[in-house]
Design an enzyme around this catalytic site. Structure first.
Site, mmCIF file in Angstrom:
data_model
loop_
_atom_site.group_PDB
_atom_site.id
_atom_site.type_symbol
_atom_site.label_atom_id
_atom_site.label_comp_id
_atom_site.label_asym_id
_atom_site.label_seq_id
_atom_site.Cartn_x
_atom_site.Cartn_y
_atom_site.Cartn_z
ATOM 1 C CE LYS A 53 39.872 35.747 -71.930
ATOM 2 N NZ LYS A 53 38.595 36.170 -71.381
ATOM 3 C CD GLN A 97 35.529 38.255 -72.142
ATOM 4 O OE1 GLN A 97 36.272 37.326 -72.459
ATOM 5 N NE2 GLN A 97 35.858 39.126 -71.202
ATOM 6 C CG ASP A 120 36.324 32.388 -66.675
ATOM 7 O OD1 ASP A 120 37.538 32.629 -66.689
ATOM 8 O OD2 ASP A 120 35.479 33.014 -67.336
#
Ligand SMILES: NC(=O)c1ccc[n+]([C@@H]2O[C@H](COP(=O)([O-])OP(=O)(O)OC[C@H]3O[C@@H](n4cnc5c(N)ncnc54)[C@H](OP(=O)(O)O)[C@@H]3O)[C@@H](O)[C@H]2O)c1
Length: 293
Positions: A53, A97, A120
């Site tokens: 990422k 994460q 997200d």
């Protein structure tokens, strides 16, 4: 043989487009999107995701901020860090994460992220916006990448029968909401669904998000259907070593479907590209400017 819907190719195009728009945003408004990724602990798979990422964020011309915390970080310290990043004007997207270590309440952490920085799309407000059909929220990256590929391949999805196998909060449910928003007639299947094979055989669009290697066979698929295989499963190869396979058995499905995504090289590469898409979109929204053409 079905047509292959290549996530590798689609995501490369999407990332190039994002890079061009990021450059224009910088030129026209002096804004550089910033994406912060928070990793707690040393899970090897999570470390690889976070590294990828970071690399792709920088390649798109955005600022990348990585926060790596020890496995025994307290929930309070993590929430304090998120609070600090929430107030940092150079950051437009925050990603924590998952999974988090067991002693940390995932739900509390996700919902502590400022709604407009929740790239997200897991914050309850963004979940609610998607569920109510609004365009104002942030859509989770994996379903977003999947619907982009479907629309690119099929055009108008209106009236099609779709089945989503899997009802997780991160893939199955948001995927079903996106298909419904496109006016598909949607079935959501899960481990308690009866006659799953027959349910699958009726679908023009089949999205598999189960996490069971090659569970869906060719004779579960309606001839001419379009398949999006979200599953990523590592299995032993007969000749030794391991390989990645999806939730759909590629060899038999390929004989029946009109088009399908491969594993690897399908939905996987779209996920990070959509994360960058969300970060750019939010940098524009937060600064009240349009996303560049
Ligand atoms: N490409 C990407 O970037 C990406 C991103 C996220 C996930 N994934 C992959 O996608 C897959 C699904 O991920 P997830 O996080 O959604 O998984 P998950 O949270 O474990 O959910 C799996 C879902 O599948 C259902 N299921 C399990 N066994 C079943 C069966 N025999 N028949 C019908 N349904 C069954 C479960 O039903 P119940 O609810 O009844 O238990 C559950 O709803 C995994 O392989 C994961 O690695 C890929």
């Amino acid at each position: 043989m079905s047509k292959i819907i290549s996530g590798t190719e689609f995501s490369a195009k999407l990332r190039a487009e994002i890079k061009r728009k990021v450059s224009k945003l910088k030129q026209d408004h002096s804004i550089v999107p910033g994406l912060a990724v928070v990793l707690v602990g040393e899970d090897p798979a999570s470390q690889i995701y976070v590294r990828n990422k970071g690399v792709q964020t920088k390649e798109a011309g955005m600022n990348s901020y990585e926060h790596k915390l020890a496995d025994d970080t307290s929930e309070k310290d993590l929430l304090d860090l998120i609070d600090q990043i929430n107030r940092d004007n150079s950051v437009h997207g925050i990603l924590v994460q998952l999974p988090l270590p067991k002693h940390i309440n995932e739900h509390a952490v996700i919902n502590s992220i400022a709604v407009e920085k929740d790239v997200d799309g897991f914050h309850l407000s963004n979940v609610g916006l998607l569920a109510t059909g609004s365009n104002e929220g942030i859509v989770p990256c994996t379903p977003l990448g999947s619907i982009m590929m479907l629309k690119d391949h099929l055009g108008d999805l209106s009236g099609k029968k779709a089945i989503v196998v899997g009802r997780s909060n991160i893939v199955g449910k948001p995927m079903a909401a996106l298909l419904l928003k496109e006016s598909c007639t949607v079935t959501i299947a899960h481990s308690r669904t009866k006659n799953l094979k027959e349910e699958c055989r009726q679908a023009d669009i089949l999205v598999a998000a189960v996490g069971r290697p090659e569970m869906i066979k060719g004779d579960w698929i309606k001839p001419g259907a379009t398949i999006i295989d979200v599953g990523i499963n590592r299995i032993e190869k007969e000749e030794g070593g391991t390989k990645l396979v999806g939730d759909v058995e590629f060899s038999s499905a390929n004989e029946v479907a009109e088009a399908m995504t491969p594993v690897p090289g399908g939905v996987g590469p779209m996920t990070i590209a959509c994360l960058l898409h969300n970060a750019l979109q939010q940098a524009c929204r937060i600064n009240n400017v349009d996303v560049p053409d």
